[in-house]
Design an enzyme around this catalytic site. Structure first.
Site, mmCIF file in Angstrom:
data_model
loop_
_atom_site.group_PDB
_atom_site.id
_atom_site.type_symbol
_atom_site.label_atom_id
_atom_site.label_comp_id
_atom_site.label_asym_id
_atom_site.label_seq_id
_atom_site.Cartn_x
_atom_site.Cartn_y
_atom_site.Cartn_z
ATOM 1 N N TYR A 126 3.769 26.776 -18.233
ATOM 2 C CA TYR A 126 4.111 25.386 -18.556
ATOM 3 C C TYR A 126 2.862 24.507 -18.636
ATOM 4 O O TYR A 126 2.848 23.384 -18.124
ATOM 5 C CB TYR A 126 5.080 24.801 -17.518
ATOM 6 C CG TYR A 126 6.242 25.712 -17.205
ATOM 7 C CD1 TYR A 126 7.274 25.871 -18.125
ATOM 8 C CD2 TYR A 126 6.295 26.415 -16.007
ATOM 9 C CE1 TYR A 126 8.336 26.726 -17.848
ATOM 10 C CE2 TYR A 126 7.347 27.273 -15.730
ATOM 11 C CZ TYR A 126 8.367 27.418 -16.651
ATOM 12 O OH TYR A 126 9.410 28.259 -16.372
ATOM 13 N N TYR A 184 18.891 26.617 -12.814
ATOM 14 C CA TYR A 184 17.767 27.291 -13.467
ATOM 15 C C TYR A 184 18.024 28.792 -13.438
ATOM 16 O O TYR A 184 18.305 29.347 -12.373
ATOM 17 C CB TYR A 184 16.432 26.981 -12.787
ATOM 18 C CG TYR A 184 15.298 27.748 -13.428
ATOM 19 C CD1 TYR A 184 14.753 27.324 -14.644
ATOM 20 C CD2 TYR A 184 14.819 28.924 -12.872
ATOM 21 C CE1 TYR A 184 13.757 28.052 -15.276
ATOM 22 C CE2 TYR A 184 13.820 29.664 -13.498
ATOM 23 C CZ TYR A 184 13.295 29.223 -14.691
ATOM 24 O OH TYR A 184 12.317 29.958 -15.313
ATOM 25 N N ASP A 240 23.466 34.099 -9.408
ATOM 26 C CA ASP A 240 22.030 34.288 -9.620
ATOM 27 C C ASP A 240 21.346 34.067 -8.268
ATOM 28 O O ASP A 240 21.083 32.943 -7.865
ATOM 29 C CB ASP A 240 21.530 33.302 -10.677
ATOM 30 C CG ASP A 240 20.029 33.426 -10.920
ATOM 31 O OD1 ASP A 240 19.353 34.128 -10.137
ATOM 32 O OD2 ASP A 240 19.546 32.808 -11.883
ATOM 33 N N LYS A 291 12.562 38.136 -7.785
ATOM 34 C CA LYS A 291 11.566 37.440 -6.972
ATOM 35 C C LYS A 291 11.151 38.200 -5.711
ATOM 36 O O LYS A 291 10.247 39.018 -5.784
ATOM 37 C CB LYS A 291 12.042 36.032 -6.658
ATOM 38 C CG LYS A 291 12.014 35.152 -7.911
ATOM 39 C CD LYS A 291 11.873 33.676 -7.633
ATOM 40 C CE LYS A 291 11.377 32.927 -8.846
ATOM 41 N NZ LYS A 291 12.404 32.261 -9.621
HETATM 42 C C1 LIG Z 1 12.761 32.472 -11.025
HETATM 43 C C2 LIG Z 1 14.191 32.514 -11.334
HETATM 44 C C3 LIG Z 1 14.670 33.195 -12.465
HETATM 45 C C4 LIG Z 1 13.758 33.859 -13.463
HETATM 46 O O1 LIG Z 1 13.044 34.922 -12.921
HETATM 47 P P1 LIG Z 1 11.701 35.434 -13.637
HETATM 48 O O2 LIG Z 1 11.320 36.654 -12.869
HETATM 49 O O3 LIG Z 1 10.709 34.315 -13.532
HETATM 50 O O4 LIG Z 1 12.058 35.731 -15.061
HETATM 51 C C5 LIG Z 1 16.042 33.209 -12.679
HETATM 52 N N1 LIG Z 1 16.890 32.609 -11.828
HETATM 53 C C6 LIG Z 1 16.469 31.952 -10.735
HETATM 54 C C7 LIG Z 1 17.463 31.326 -9.817
HETATM 55 C C8 LIG Z 1 15.102 31.872 -10.455
HETATM 56 O O5 LIG Z 1 14.693 31.188 -9.369
#
Ligand SMILES: *Cc1c(COP(=O)(O)O)cnc(C)c1O
Length: 431
Positions: free
Chosen positions: A20, A148, A249, A278
Protein backbone atom coordinates in the site's frame (compact mmCIF):
# COMPACT_ATOMS: atom_id res chain seq x y z
CA UNK A 1 26.50 -8.14 1.39
CA UNK A 2 29.30 -5.57 1.49
CA UNK A 3 27.31 -2.68 0.10
CA UNK A 4 26.71 0.21 2.45
CA UNK A 5 23.41 0.48 4.27
CA UNK A 6 22.70 3.76 2.45
CA UNK A 7 23.23 2.09 -0.93
CA UNK A 8 20.90 -0.75 -0.02
CA UNK A 9 18.16 1.58 1.17
CA UNK A 10 18.54 3.66 -2.01
CA UNK A 11 17.88 0.57 -4.10
CA UNK A 12 14.87 -0.30 -1.95
CA UNK A 13 13.47 3.21 -2.30
CA UNK A 14 13.89 3.28 -6.06
CA UNK A 15 12.89 -0.23 -7.10
CA UNK A 16 10.89 -2.13 -4.50
CA UNK A 17 7.20 -1.78 -3.96
CA UNK A 18 6.10 -1.94 -0.31
CA UNK A 19 2.52 -2.73 0.77
CA UNK A 20 0.00 0.00 0.00
CA UNK A 21 2.85 2.40 -0.78
CA UNK A 22 3.73 4.70 -3.65
CA UNK A 23 6.67 3.69 -5.82
CA UNK A 24 7.46 7.30 -6.74
CA UNK A 25 6.95 8.83 -3.31
CA UNK A 26 7.92 5.99 -0.98
CA UNK A 27 7.75 6.26 2.78
CA UNK A 28 10.87 5.59 4.84
CA UNK A 29 11.68 1.93 5.34
CA UNK A 30 13.91 0.56 8.09
CA UNK A 31 16.40 -2.23 7.44
CA UNK A 32 15.94 -5.19 9.77
CA UNK A 33 19.07 -7.26 10.22
CA UNK A 34 17.75 -9.95 12.51
CA UNK A 35 15.10 -10.55 15.13
CA UNK A 36 14.96 -12.45 18.38
CA UNK A 37 12.07 -12.94 20.80
CA UNK A 38 9.94 -9.80 20.75
CA UNK A 39 12.71 -7.60 19.33
CA UNK A 40 13.69 -6.44 15.87
CA UNK A 41 17.35 -5.59 15.37
CA UNK A 42 17.80 -2.74 12.89
CA UNK A 43 20.89 -2.54 10.68
CA UNK A 44 21.74 0.87 12.15
CA UNK A 45 22.21 -0.76 15.56
CA UNK A 46 18.86 0.13 17.12
CA UNK A 47 16.68 -2.53 18.70
CA UNK A 48 12.88 -2.18 18.63
CA UNK A 49 10.20 -3.90 20.71
CA UNK A 50 7.84 -5.42 18.16
CA UNK A 51 4.20 -4.49 18.72
CA UNK A 52 2.99 -5.94 15.41
CA UNK A 53 4.16 -9.59 15.43
CA UNK A 54 4.64 -9.14 11.68
CA UNK A 55 0.93 -8.54 11.07
CA UNK A 56 -0.48 -11.00 13.63
CA UNK A 57 1.73 -13.88 12.55
CA UNK A 58 4.86 -14.15 14.74
CA UNK A 59 2.99 -15.37 17.82
CA UNK A 60 6.05 -16.99 19.42
CA UNK A 61 8.32 -14.08 18.57
CA UNK A 62 11.34 -14.49 16.34
CA UNK A 63 13.99 -17.20 16.24
CA UNK A 64 12.13 -19.71 18.41
CA UNK A 65 14.52 -22.71 18.55
CA UNK A 66 11.80 -25.32 17.90
CA UNK A 67 10.54 -23.49 14.84
CA UNK A 68 14.07 -22.99 13.53
CA UNK A 69 14.87 -26.69 14.07
CA UNK A 70 11.68 -27.79 12.31
CA UNK A 71 12.56 -25.64 9.29
CA UNK A 72 16.15 -26.86 9.14
CA UNK A 73 15.26 -30.54 9.43
CA UNK A 74 12.52 -30.31 6.84
CA UNK A 75 14.67 -28.22 4.47
CA UNK A 76 17.31 -30.93 4.49
CA UNK A 77 14.78 -33.77 3.99
CA UNK A 78 12.15 -32.41 1.57
CA UNK A 79 11.52 -28.68 1.19
CA UNK A 80 8.84 -29.26 -1.42
CA UNK A 81 7.12 -31.83 -3.55
CA UNK A 82 3.94 -31.49 -5.61
CA UNK A 83 0.75 -32.46 -3.75
CA UNK A 84 -0.97 -33.86 -6.84
CA UNK A 85 -0.85 -37.62 -6.41
CA UNK A 86 1.79 -37.41 -3.67
CA UNK A 87 1.55 -36.77 0.05
CA UNK A 88 3.91 -36.33 3.00
CA UNK A 89 4.06 -36.51 6.75
CA UNK A 90 4.14 -32.74 7.47
CA UNK A 91 0.79 -32.25 5.66
CA UNK A 92 -0.81 -35.21 7.42
CA UNK A 93 0.51 -34.20 10.83
CA UNK A 94 -0.65 -30.62 10.34
CA UNK A 95 -4.07 -31.80 9.20
CA UNK A 96 -4.40 -33.88 12.37
CA UNK A 97 -3.40 -30.98 14.60
CA UNK A 98 -5.78 -28.53 12.91
CA UNK A 99 -8.78 -30.83 13.18
CA UNK A 100 -8.01 -31.53 16.85
CA UNK A 101 -7.85 -27.83 17.58
CA UNK A 102 -10.57 -26.37 15.36
CA UNK A 103 -14.22 -25.85 16.34
CA UNK A 104 -16.17 -29.13 16.37
CA UNK A 105 -17.48 -30.51 13.11
CA UNK A 106 -14.64 -29.35 10.85
CA UNK A 107 -13.17 -32.50 9.35
CA UNK A 108 -11.73 -31.75 5.91
CA UNK A 109 -8.64 -29.65 5.14
CA UNK A 110 -7.56 -27.78 2.01
CA UNK A 111 -4.09 -26.18 2.14
CA UNK A 112 -3.65 -22.86 0.31
CA UNK A 113 -0.77 -20.43 -0.14
CA UNK A 114 -1.97 -17.34 1.68
CA UNK A 115 -4.92 -15.91 3.55
CA UNK A 116 -6.39 -14.25 0.48
CA UNK A 117 -6.15 -17.47 -1.50
CA UNK A 118 -7.81 -19.37 1.36
CA UNK A 119 -10.73 -16.92 1.14
CA UNK A 120 -10.90 -17.46 -2.62
CA UNK A 121 -11.01 -21.22 -2.08
CA UNK A 122 -13.69 -20.90 0.63
CA UNK A 123 -15.83 -18.77 -1.71
CA UNK A 124 -15.36 -21.24 -4.57
CA UNK A 125 -16.41 -24.04 -2.24
CA UNK A 126 -19.58 -22.18 -1.23
CA UNK A 127 -20.53 -21.58 -4.86
CA UNK A 128 -19.77 -25.19 -5.78
CA UNK A 129 -21.78 -26.38 -2.76
CA UNK A 130 -24.89 -24.59 -4.05
CA UNK A 131 -24.23 -25.67 -7.64
CA UNK A 132 -23.86 -29.31 -6.64
CA UNK A 133 -27.28 -29.12 -5.00
CA UNK A 134 -28.88 -27.93 -8.20
CA UNK A 135 -29.11 -24.30 -7.04
CA UNK A 136 -26.75 -22.42 -9.37
CA UNK A 137 -28.72 -19.21 -8.71
CA UNK A 138 -27.33 -19.15 -5.17
CA UNK A 139 -24.01 -17.48 -5.95
CA UNK A 140 -23.93 -14.27 -3.96
CA UNK A 141 -22.35 -13.62 -0.58
CA UNK A 142 -23.25 -11.56 2.46
CA UNK A 143 -20.43 -9.75 4.24
CA UNK A 144 -20.14 -7.19 7.03
CA UNK A 145 -19.23 -3.55 6.59
CA UNK A 146 -15.84 -2.98 8.18
CA UNK A 147 -14.65 -6.47 7.25
CA UNK A 148 -11.34 -7.42 5.70
CA UNK A 149 -10.73 -10.68 3.85
CA UNK A 150 -7.68 -10.11 1.68
CA UNK A 151 -6.45 -8.40 -1.46
CA UNK A 152 -7.20 -10.77 -4.36
CA UNK A 153 -10.28 -9.89 -6.39
CA UNK A 154 -12.95 -12.07 -4.84
CA UNK A 155 -11.55 -11.59 -1.35
CA UNK A 156 -11.67 -7.85 -2.02
CA UNK A 157 -15.30 -8.09 -3.10
CA UNK A 158 -16.29 -9.03 0.48
CA UNK A 159 -14.04 -6.42 2.14
CA UNK A 160 -15.59 -3.19 3.39
CA UNK A 161 -16.80 -1.42 0.24
CA UNK A 162 -15.29 1.94 1.25
CA UNK A 163 -11.90 1.01 2.65
CA UNK A 164 -11.74 -1.90 0.18
CA UNK A 165 -11.74 0.61 -2.69
CA UNK A 166 -14.66 -0.99 -4.53
CA UNK A 167 -15.12 2.26 -6.43
CA UNK A 168 -11.74 1.79 -8.07
CA UNK A 169 -12.65 -1.65 -9.41
CA UNK A 170 -16.28 -1.06 -10.30
CA UNK A 171 -17.35 -3.33 -13.13
CA UNK A 172 -14.58 -5.81 -12.32
CA UNK A 173 -15.48 -6.72 -8.75
CA UNK A 174 -18.63 -8.75 -8.23
CA UNK A 175 -21.19 -6.87 -6.14
CA UNK A 176 -22.37 -8.63 -3.02
CA UNK A 177 -24.61 -7.80 -0.09
CA UNK A 178 -23.31 -5.87 2.90
CA UNK A 179 -24.88 -5.35 6.30
CA UNK A 180 -23.66 -2.96 8.98
CA UNK A 181 -21.13 -4.41 11.38
CA UNK A 182 -22.75 -5.58 14.65
CA UNK A 183 -23.52 -2.44 16.63
CA UNK A 184 -23.16 -4.10 20.05
CA UNK A 185 -19.54 -4.20 21.14
CA UNK A 186 -17.83 -7.17 22.75
CA UNK A 187 -18.39 -6.09 26.36
CA UNK A 188 -21.74 -4.28 26.01
CA UNK A 189 -25.17 -5.64 26.87
CA UNK A 190 -26.55 -7.75 24.02
CA UNK A 191 -29.40 -6.30 22.00
CA UNK A 192 -31.31 -8.58 19.63
CA UNK A 193 -32.21 -5.70 17.26
CA UNK A 194 -28.57 -5.69 16.24
CA UNK A 195 -29.37 -8.54 13.79
CA UNK A 196 -32.41 -6.93 12.20
CA UNK A 197 -30.77 -5.73 9.00
CA UNK A 198 -29.30 -9.16 8.36
CA UNK A 199 -32.61 -10.88 9.15
CA UNK A 200 -34.47 -8.64 6.71
CA UNK A 201 -31.89 -9.11 3.98
CA UNK A 202 -31.95 -12.88 4.31
CA UNK A 203 -35.75 -13.01 4.40
CA UNK A 204 -35.87 -11.16 1.07
CA UNK A 205 -32.83 -12.49 -0.78
CA UNK A 206 -31.78 -15.86 0.64
CA UNK A 207 -32.58 -17.61 -2.63
CA UNK A 208 -29.66 -15.81 -4.31
CA UNK A 209 -27.22 -16.28 -1.44
CA UNK A 210 -24.83 -19.19 -0.89
CA UNK A 211 -22.90 -18.04 2.18
CA UNK A 212 -22.21 -15.41 4.82
CA UNK A 213 -18.56 -14.56 5.37
CA UNK A 214 -17.29 -12.76 8.45
CA UNK A 215 -14.39 -12.37 10.86
CA UNK A 216 -15.57 -13.80 14.19
CA UNK A 217 -15.64 -11.30 17.08
CA UNK A 218 -12.69 -9.17 15.90
CA UNK A 219 -12.73 -7.27 12.64
CA UNK A 220 -9.05 -6.67 11.93
CA UNK A 221 -7.68 -4.58 9.08
CA UNK A 222 -11.14 -3.12 8.39
CA UNK A 223 -11.22 -1.20 11.68
CA UNK A 224 -9.94 -3.22 14.66
CA UNK A 225 -13.48 -3.57 15.99
CA UNK A 226 -14.62 -6.05 18.67
CA UNK A 227 -18.27 -7.14 18.56
CA UNK A 228 -20.55 -9.25 20.73
CA UNK A 229 -20.21 -13.05 20.38
CA UNK A 230 -24.01 -13.42 20.54
CA UNK A 231 -24.06 -12.02 17.01
CA UNK A 232 -22.24 -15.13 15.83
CA UNK A 233 -24.79 -17.39 17.52
CA UNK A 234 -27.60 -15.54 15.77
CA UNK A 235 -25.82 -15.72 12.39
CA UNK A 236 -25.34 -19.46 12.93
CA UNK A 237 -29.10 -19.86 13.56
CA UNK A 238 -29.98 -17.81 10.49
CA UNK A 239 -27.59 -19.84 8.31
CA UNK A 240 -29.18 -23.05 9.56
CA UNK A 241 -32.67 -21.69 9.00
CA UNK A 242 -32.03 -20.60 5.40
CA UNK A 243 -29.54 -23.39 4.69
CA UNK A 244 -26.67 -21.01 3.96
CA UNK A 245 -23.03 -21.74 4.68
CA UNK A 246 -21.21 -19.77 7.35
CA UNK A 247 -17.62 -18.96 6.40
CA UNK A 248 -15.53 -17.89 9.39
CA UNK A 249 -12.42 -16.00 8.37
CA UNK A 250 -10.20 -16.80 11.37
CA UNK A 251 -7.02 -15.75 9.57
CA UNK A 252 -6.35 -12.96 12.11
CA UNK A 253 -8.25 -14.30 15.12
CA UNK A 254 -6.97 -17.90 15.01
CA UNK A 255 -4.36 -19.34 17.37
CA UNK A 256 -5.40 -17.62 20.59
CA UNK A 257 -4.99 -13.96 19.60
CA UNK A 258 -8.37 -12.94 21.11
CA UNK A 259 -7.98 -15.02 24.28
CA UNK A 260 -9.71 -18.16 22.98
CA UNK A 261 -8.11 -20.55 20.48
CA UNK A 262 -10.43 -19.29 17.73
CA UNK A 263 -12.81 -16.32 17.54
CA UNK A 264 -15.77 -18.69 17.13
CA UNK A 265 -14.95 -20.23 20.53
CA UNK A 266 -16.21 -17.02 22.23
CA UNK A 267 -19.66 -17.97 20.94
CA UNK A 268 -19.32 -21.76 21.07
CA UNK A 269 -20.32 -22.08 17.43
CA UNK A 270 -18.81 -23.93 14.48
CA UNK A 271 -18.73 -22.56 10.96
CA UNK A 272 -19.22 -24.70 7.87
CA UNK A 273 -16.01 -23.38 6.38
CA UNK A 274 -13.10 -21.87 8.29
CA UNK A 275 -10.08 -20.02 6.89
CA UNK A 276 -6.78 -20.05 8.79
CA UNK A 277 -3.52 -18.29 7.97
CA UNK A 278 -1.23 -15.64 9.43
CA UNK A 279 -0.10 -17.25 12.75
CA UNK A 280 -0.42 -20.75 11.26
CA UNK A 281 3.34 -21.03 10.67
CA UNK A 282 4.27 -18.91 13.68
CA UNK A 283 5.16 -16.09 11.31
CA UNK A 284 7.92 -17.90 9.46
CA UNK A 285 6.38 -18.31 6.02
CA UNK A 286 3.15 -18.18 4.09
CA UNK A 287 0.60 -20.95 4.46
CA UNK A 288 -3.17 -21.06 4.89
CA UNK A 289 -5.78 -23.72 5.38
CA UNK A 290 -9.48 -24.01 4.61
CA UNK A 291 -11.33 -26.37 6.92
CA UNK A 292 -14.81 -27.65 6.12
CA UNK A 293 -17.34 -30.03 7.54
CA UNK A 294 -17.59 -33.51 6.09
CA UNK A 295 -21.03 -32.50 4.80
CA UNK A 296 -19.68 -29.61 2.71
CA UNK A 297 -17.00 -31.89 1.30
CA UNK A 298 -19.56 -34.56 0.55
CA UNK A 299 -21.98 -32.25 -1.24
CA UNK A 300 -19.21 -30.73 -3.40
CA UNK A 301 -18.00 -34.23 -4.30
CA UNK A 302 -21.48 -35.34 -5.25
CA UNK A 303 -22.13 -32.66 -7.86
CA UNK A 304 -20.48 -31.33 -10.99
CA UNK A 305 -17.42 -31.33 -11.30
CA UNK A 306 -17.02 -33.39 -8.13
CA UNK A 307 -13.73 -31.82 -7.08
CA UNK A 308 -12.65 -28.47 -5.62
CA UNK A 309 -11.41 -26.52 -8.61
CA UNK A 310 -8.18 -25.31 -7.10
CA UNK A 311 -4.63 -26.70 -6.88
CA UNK A 312 -1.75 -24.33 -6.29
CA UNK A 313 1.80 -25.32 -7.26
CA UNK A 314 3.02 -25.04 -3.69
CA UNK A 315 -0.06 -26.64 -2.11
CA UNK A 316 0.74 -28.09 1.33
CA UNK A 317 4.39 -27.06 1.05
CA UNK A 318 6.22 -29.47 3.41
CA UNK A 319 8.51 -26.80 4.83
CA UNK A 320 5.52 -24.62 5.75
CA UNK A 321 3.54 -27.58 7.10
CA UNK A 322 6.47 -28.76 9.25
CA UNK A 323 6.99 -25.37 10.84
CA UNK A 324 3.21 -24.98 11.33
CA UNK A 325 3.20 -28.27 13.27
CA UNK A 326 6.05 -26.98 15.43
CA UNK A 327 4.25 -23.68 16.01
CA UNK A 328 1.05 -25.41 17.12
CA UNK A 329 3.04 -27.73 19.42
CA UNK A 330 4.83 -24.76 21.00
CA UNK A 331 1.48 -23.04 21.53
CA UNK A 332 -0.17 -26.09 23.07
CA UNK A 333 2.85 -26.82 25.29
CA UNK A 334 2.61 -23.28 26.67
CA UNK A 335 0.14 -21.89 29.16
CA UNK A 336 -1.28 -19.65 26.46
CA UNK A 337 -4.44 -18.65 28.33
CA UNK A 338 -2.39 -17.22 31.19
CA UNK A 339 0.07 -15.58 28.79
CA UNK A 340 -2.68 -13.86 26.78
CA UNK A 341 -4.52 -12.80 29.94
CA UNK A 342 -1.31 -11.21 31.25
CA UNK A 343 -0.79 -9.34 27.95
CA UNK A 344 -4.43 -8.20 28.01
CA UNK A 345 -4.06 -6.86 31.55
CA UNK A 346 -0.81 -5.03 30.72
CA UNK A 347 -2.29 -3.53 27.53
CA UNK A 348 -5.36 -2.31 29.45
CA UNK A 349 -3.30 -0.69 32.16
CA UNK A 350 -0.63 0.66 29.82
CA UNK A 351 -2.95 2.14 27.18
CA UNK A 352 -5.50 3.57 29.66
CA UNK A 353 -3.71 6.97 29.91
CA UNK A 354 -4.41 7.47 26.17
CA UNK A 355 -8.12 7.74 26.95
CA UNK A 356 -7.74 11.18 28.52
CA UNK A 357 -5.58 12.57 25.70
CA UNK A 358 -7.27 15.10 23.46
CA UNK A 359 -7.80 13.69 19.96
CA UNK A 360 -8.30 10.12 21.18
CA UNK A 361 -11.73 8.69 20.32
CA UNK A 362 -11.50 5.26 21.95
CA UNK A 363 -9.18 2.80 23.67
CA UNK A 364 -10.03 -0.90 23.54
CA UNK A 365 -8.31 -4.15 24.37
CA UNK A 366 -9.26 -7.79 23.76
CA UNK A 367 -6.88 -10.68 24.34
CA UNK A 368 -3.48 -9.76 22.96
CA UNK A 369 -4.86 -6.88 20.86
CA UNK A 370 -4.68 -3.24 21.96
CA UNK A 371 -6.22 -0.37 20.00
CA UNK A 372 -6.07 3.40 20.37
CA UNK A 373 -8.49 5.02 17.95
CA UNK A 374 -7.78 8.66 17.13
CA UNK A 375 -10.22 11.27 15.93
CA UNK A 376 -8.09 12.02 12.87
CA UNK A 377 -5.98 9.83 10.62
CA UNK A 378 -2.30 9.76 11.53
CA UNK A 379 0.32 11.29 9.25
CA UNK A 380 2.48 8.25 8.59
CA UNK A 381 5.64 10.20 7.59
CA UNK A 382 5.52 11.90 10.94
CA UNK A 383 4.34 9.21 13.34
CA UNK A 384 6.43 6.27 12.11
CA UNK A 385 9.84 7.83 12.94
CA UNK A 386 8.47 8.85 16.35
CA UNK A 387 7.72 5.23 17.24
CA UNK A 388 11.18 4.15 16.09
CA UNK A 389 12.79 6.93 18.16
CA UNK A 390 10.85 5.60 21.15
CA UNK A 391 12.28 2.13 20.52
CA UNK A 392 9.13 0.34 19.37
CA UNK A 393 7.73 -1.02 16.13
CA UNK A 394 4.12 0.10 15.77
CA UNK A 395 2.57 0.61 12.34
CA UNK A 396 -0.73 2.50 12.51
CA UNK A 397 -3.27 2.82 9.72
CA UNK A 398 -5.81 5.59 9.32
CA UNK A 399 -7.08 6.58 12.76
CA UNK A 400 -5.90 3.37 14.35
CA UNK A 401 -2.80 2.94 16.45
CA UNK A 402 -2.83 -0.71 17.44
CA UNK A 403 -0.63 -3.53 18.66
CA UNK A 404 -0.79 -7.32 18.71
CA UNK A 405 2.58 -8.33 20.11
CA UNK A 406 4.18 -11.78 20.09
CA UNK A 407 2.91 -13.87 23.02
CA UNK A 408 6.48 -14.15 24.38
CA UNK A 409 6.66 -10.40 25.09
CA UNK A 410 7.48 -9.82 28.78
CA UNK A 411 5.92 -7.38 31.24
CA UNK A 412 8.85 -4.95 31.02
CA UNK A 413 8.63 -4.88 27.23
CA UNK A 414 4.85 -4.37 27.44
CA UNK A 415 5.38 -1.42 29.80
CA UNK A 416 7.89 0.13 27.40
CA UNK A 417 5.67 -0.57 24.38
CA UNK A 418 2.55 1.00 25.89
CA UNK A 419 4.50 3.93 27.39
CA UNK A 420 5.88 4.65 23.91
CA UNK A 421 2.35 4.61 22.48
CA UNK A 422 1.10 7.00 25.16
CA UNK A 423 4.02 9.35 24.44
CA UNK A 424 3.75 9.21 20.63
CA UNK A 425 -0.05 9.53 20.57
CA UNK A 426 0.33 12.49 22.91
CA UNK A 427 2.80 14.15 20.56
CA UNK A 428 0.76 13.32 17.44
CA UNK A 429 -2.56 14.61 18.79
CA UNK A 430 -1.02 17.77 20.26
CA UNK A 431 -0.20 19.05 16.77
C1 LIG B 1 -4.59 -10.82 6.60
C2 LIG B 1 -5.96 -11.31 6.41
C3 LIG B 1 -6.35 -11.92 5.21
C4 LIG B 1 -5.43 -12.05 4.02
O1 LIG B 1 -4.33 -12.87 4.27
P1 LIG B 1 -3.02 -12.74 3.36
O2 LIG B 1 -2.14 -13.86 3.82
O3 LIG B 1 -2.45 -11.38 3.61
O4 LIG B 1 -3.46 -12.91 1.94
C5 LIG B 1 -7.65 -12.39 5.11
N1 LIG B 1 -8.51 -12.27 6.13
C6 LIG B 1 -8.18 -11.70 7.30
C7 LIG B 1 -9.17 -11.63 8.41
C8 LIG B 1 -6.89 -11.19 7.47
O5 LIG B 1 -6.57 -10.59 8.64
Amino acid sequence: MNRSLAEQLDFDRLHLWHPYASIDRPLTTYMVQSAQGARLQLADGRSLIDGMASWWSAIHGYGHPRLVAALQEQAARLPHVMFGGLTHEPAIELGRRLLDLAPAGLERVFFADSGSVAVEVAMKMAVQHAYAQGQPEKKRFVALAGGYHGDTFHAMSVCDPKTGMHRLYRGILPEYFFVERPRVRFDEAWDETCCQELEELLARRHREICAIILEPVVQGAGGMYFYHPRYLQRVRQLCDHYRLLLIADEIATGFARTGTMFGCDHAGISPDICCLGKALTGGTMTLAAVLTTAQVGHVISGGEPGVVMHGPTFMANPLACAVACASIDVLLDSDWRTAIAAIEKALRAGLEPCRSLPGVADVRVLGAIGVVQLEKAVVMERIQPLFVEHGVWVRPFGQLVYVMPPYCINQGELRDLTAAIVAVVGEETRR
